[in-house]
Design an enzyme around this catalytic site. Structure first.
Site, PDB file in Angstrom:
ATOM      1  N   ASP A 184       0.918   5.199  -6.430  1.00  0.00           N
ATOM      2  CA  ASP A 184      -0.036   4.301  -5.777  1.00  0.00           C
ATOM      3  C   ASP A 184      -0.814   5.080  -4.718  1.00  0.00           C
ATOM      4  O   ASP A 184      -0.228   5.741  -3.856  1.00  0.00           O
ATOM      5  CB  ASP A 184       0.708   3.125  -5.123  1.00  0.00           C
ATOM      6  CG  ASP A 184      -0.243   2.082  -4.575  1.00  0.00           C
ATOM      7  OD1 ASP A 184      -0.307   0.977  -5.151  1.00  0.00           O
ATOM      8  OD2 ASP A 184      -0.925   2.363  -3.556  1.00  0.00           O
ATOM      9  N   HIS A 197     -17.451   1.487  -2.919  1.00  0.00           N
ATOM     10  CA  HIS A 197     -16.677   1.217  -4.136  1.00  0.00           C
ATOM     11  C   HIS A 197     -16.917   2.286  -5.213  1.00  0.00           C
ATOM     12  O   HIS A 197     -16.005   2.654  -5.946  1.00  0.00           O
ATOM     13  CB  HIS A 197     -17.067  -0.161  -4.670  1.00  0.00           C
ATOM     14  CG  HIS A 197     -16.001  -0.791  -5.497  1.00  0.00           C
ATOM     15  ND1 HIS A 197     -14.944  -1.472  -4.959  1.00  0.00           N
ATOM     16  CD2 HIS A 197     -15.829  -0.827  -6.833  1.00  0.00           C
ATOM     17  CE1 HIS A 197     -14.159  -1.900  -5.934  1.00  0.00           C
ATOM     18  NE2 HIS A 197     -14.674  -1.526  -7.088  1.00  0.00           N
ATOM     19  N   ASP A 201     -14.236   4.457  -7.118  1.00  0.00           N
ATOM     20  CA  ASP A 201     -14.080   4.626  -8.578  1.00  0.00           C
ATOM     21  C   ASP A 201     -13.977   6.108  -8.944  1.00  0.00           C
ATOM     22  O   ASP A 201     -13.142   6.495  -9.763  1.00  0.00           O
ATOM     23  CB  ASP A 201     -15.279   4.015  -9.320  1.00  0.00           C
ATOM     24  CG  ASP A 201     -15.214   2.494  -9.355  1.00  0.00           C
ATOM     25  OD1 ASP A 201     -14.212   1.929  -8.870  1.00  0.00           O
ATOM     26  OD2 ASP A 201     -16.160   1.869  -9.861  1.00  0.00           O
ATOM     27  N   GLU A 228      -5.213   0.525  -8.125  1.00  0.00           N
ATOM     28  CA  GLU A 228      -5.131   1.936  -7.714  1.00  0.00           C
ATOM     29  C   GLU A 228      -3.714   2.437  -7.920  1.00  0.00           C
ATOM     30  O   GLU A 228      -3.225   3.285  -7.203  1.00  0.00           O
ATOM     31  CB  GLU A 228      -5.593   2.145  -6.257  1.00  0.00           C
ATOM     32  CG  GLU A 228      -5.504   0.953  -5.362  1.00  0.00           C
ATOM     33  CD  GLU A 228      -4.105   0.700  -4.818  1.00  0.00           C
ATOM     34  OE1 GLU A 228      -3.415  -0.142  -5.397  1.00  0.00           O
ATOM     35  OE2 GLU A 228      -3.728   1.339  -3.816  1.00  0.00           O
TER      36      GLU A 228
HETATM   37  P1  GH3 Z   1      -1.255   1.365   0.588  1.00  0.00           P
HETATM   38  O1  GH3 Z   1      -1.273   2.737   1.162  1.00  0.00           O
HETATM   39  O2  GH3 Z   1      -0.193   0.520   1.199  1.00  0.00           O
HETATM   40  O3  GH3 Z   1      -1.171   1.392  -0.910  1.00  0.00           O
HETATM   41  O4  GH3 Z   1      -2.627   0.681   0.998  1.00  0.00           O
HETATM   42  P2  GH3 Z   1      -3.906   0.431   0.113  1.00  0.00           P
HETATM   43  O5  GH3 Z   1      -5.062   0.187   0.997  1.00  0.00           O
HETATM   44  O6  GH3 Z   1      -4.052   1.515  -0.891  1.00  0.00           O
HETATM   45  O7  GH3 Z   1      -3.459  -0.861  -0.697  1.00  0.00           O
HETATM   46  P3  GH3 Z   1      -4.131  -2.278  -0.848  1.00  0.00           P
HETATM   47  O8  GH3 Z   1      -3.327  -2.952  -1.920  1.00  0.00           O
HETATM   48  O9  GH3 Z   1      -4.257  -2.959   0.458  1.00  0.00           O
HETATM   49  O10 GH3 Z   1      -5.578  -1.968  -1.362  1.00  0.00           O
HETATM   50  C1  GH3 Z   1      -5.818  -1.461  -2.637  1.00  0.00           C
HETATM   51  C2  GH3 Z   1      -7.298  -1.228  -2.762  1.00  0.00           C
HETATM   52  O11 GH3 Z   1      -7.616  -0.656  -4.030  1.00  0.00           O
HETATM   53  C3  GH3 Z   1      -8.090  -2.502  -2.645  1.00  0.00           C
HETATM   54  C4  GH3 Z   1      -8.921  -2.520  -3.883  1.00  0.00           C
HETATM   55  O12 GH3 Z   1     -10.247  -2.902  -3.606  1.00  0.00           O
HETATM   56  C5  GH3 Z   1      -8.894  -1.100  -4.375  1.00  0.00           C
HETATM   57  N1  GH3 Z   1      -9.114  -1.016  -5.802  1.00  0.00           N
HETATM   58  C6  GH3 Z   1      -8.365  -1.535  -6.776  1.00  0.00           C
HETATM   59  N2  GH3 Z   1      -8.915  -1.276  -7.979  1.00  0.00           N
HETATM   60  C7  GH3 Z   1     -10.044  -0.569  -7.750  1.00  0.00           C
HETATM   61  C8  GH3 Z   1     -11.072  -0.015  -8.576  1.00  0.00           C
HETATM   62  O13 GH3 Z   1     -11.051  -0.117  -9.815  1.00  0.00           O
HETATM   63  N3  GH3 Z   1     -12.074   0.661  -7.986  1.00  0.00           N
HETATM   64  C9  GH3 Z   1     -12.130   0.788  -6.641  1.00  0.00           C
HETATM   65  N4  GH3 Z   1     -13.149   1.457  -6.120  1.00  0.00           N
HETATM   66  N5  GH3 Z   1     -11.204   0.260  -5.844  1.00  0.00           N
HETATM   67  C10 GH3 Z   1     -10.177  -0.406  -6.380  1.00  0.00           C
HETATM   68 MG    MG Z   2      -2.501   1.720  -2.382  1.00  0.00          MG
END
Ligand code: GH3
Ligand code: MG
Length: 322
Positions: A184, A197, A201, A228
């Site tokens: 992660d 964003h 990506d 992610e």
């Molecule tokens: P942690 O270290 O605890 O994992 O914190 P984090 O910020 O990584 O975790 P959190 O679950 O709060 O946020 C995950 C983020 O990942 C939020 C979401 O917008 C982003 N994300 C998820 N899928 C995608 C994607 O396909 N593209 C992009 N750009 N961002 C994504």
């Molecule tokens: Mg994360």
């Protein structure tokens, strides 16, 4: 105007298409051979039994099947091809001297994709073969795309779920090890918030490529598990080896040196790793979900301990964080 061949062009593989020609009369095989050998890799069989064997072993893209043969007729061969998982999806064109609407209808109803009358006209054979190969490659491509993550090009969740249950069953049968690494990305929300964003990506694509580069064994699978989060499924991999690999992945992601100056660890994008291993013999009631649950718990532990680290445990043993 755009023709079917142009639309389908990306679906065609770089290799020569593989055809299986089946006819009990060598002379007929020779004619088909001359017609098709320049553009295709050809396999030949002169009986139904041989045809089934070659189809299973060589997995041709398309089969040209004679209807009338002494041992098993084309209909029987087609039924057996359809009944076996390995050969069920191979398209079959019937080739026969018996013409007329009845036989044609019978062939198509039996599940053949087309019907070519004998004596064969070479340009008709080539054209029909090309059409059905195009359709075959298009459907292969669609099927493959249904198992691939669109953003990163690694396996998607569906493929991961399927492979996990297959590999779990295999490990159960052979009493072999099976490891899973959940990955992660750390502080990714703030990465998105600050860099956008689109950059998020791009970063996910680079992390996925990095995992794929380091997880190299033919039987290993790298998948996008969620937003992610990635999963690396490692058959026949001990706890020790899985942990060492996770450690390498940790370093490799760090070495991508993707700047993250808004909450990133050491100014770069990092990831946390939860490793779980099913070692050898199984226990009653164990399910694949147990391995996932353990890897997830280890990932949670890695986050709790400060991120950018590996935590690992073996199913059925005490958790050992590292
Ligand atoms: P942690 O270290 O605890 O994992 O914190 P984090 O910020 O990584 O975790 P959190 O679950 O709060 O946020 C995950 C983020 O990942 C939020 C979401 O917008 C982003 N994300 C998820 N899928 C995608 C994607 O396909 N593209 C992009 N750009 N961002 C994504
Ligand atoms: Mg994360």
């Amino acid at each position: 105007m755009t023709g079917l061949a142009e639309i389908a062009a990306p679906a065609w593989p770089a290799r020569k298409p593989r055809l299986l020609l089946v006819d009990d009369q060598p002379l007929h095989l020779q004619v088909l051979y001359r017609t098709l050998s320049a553009e295709h890799q050809l396999f030949m069989a002169t009986s139904g039994e041989q045809a089934l064997k070659v189809a299973r072993e060589q997995r041709p893209d398309l089969i040209l099947l004679d209807v009338v043969m002494p041992d098993a007729d084309g209909f029987a061969v087609l039924r057996q091809l359809r009944a076996q998982r390995d050969t069920a999806d191979i398209p079959v064109i019937f080739v026969t001297a018996h013409s007329g609407e009845d036989i044609e209808t019978q062939c198509l109803e039996a599940g053949a994709v087309d019907f070519i009358p004998k004596p064969v006209n070479p340009s008709v054979v080539r054209a029909r073969v090309r059409t059905h190969l195009t359709l075959k490659f298009q459907s292969d491509l669609l099927r493959a795309l249904a198992f691939i993550d669109g953003l990163t090009g690694v396996a998607n969740r569906r493929q991961f779920d399927e492979r996990l249950s297959i590999e779990w069953a295999r490990a159960q049968r052979h009493g072999s090890a099976l490891s899973l690494i959940l990955v992660d990305v750390d502080h990714f929300k703030s990465y998105n918030d600050h860099y956008g964003h689109q950059a998020g990506d791009d970063a996910l694509r680079r992390v996925a490529a990095c995992l794929r580069e380091h997880v190299r064994r033919g039987t290993d699978l790298v998948a996008r598990y969620g937003g992610e989060e990635f999963a690396c499924l490692l058959p026949d991999t001990t706890a020790e080896d899985a942990r060492a690999l996770a450690q390498q992945l940790l370093e490799a992601v760090r070495l991508l040196a993707i700047p993250h100056h808004h909450g990133g660890i050491g100014g770069v994008l990092t990831a946390s790793f939860g490793v779980a291993t099913r070692a050898g013999a199984s226990r009653p009631g164990w399910q694949p979900a147990a391995l996932l649950g353990l890897a997830d718990a280890q990932l949670y532990e890695a986050k709790r301990l400060g991120r950018a680290r590996v935590c690992a445990a073996v199913l059925g043993e005490d958790a050992a964080a590292g």
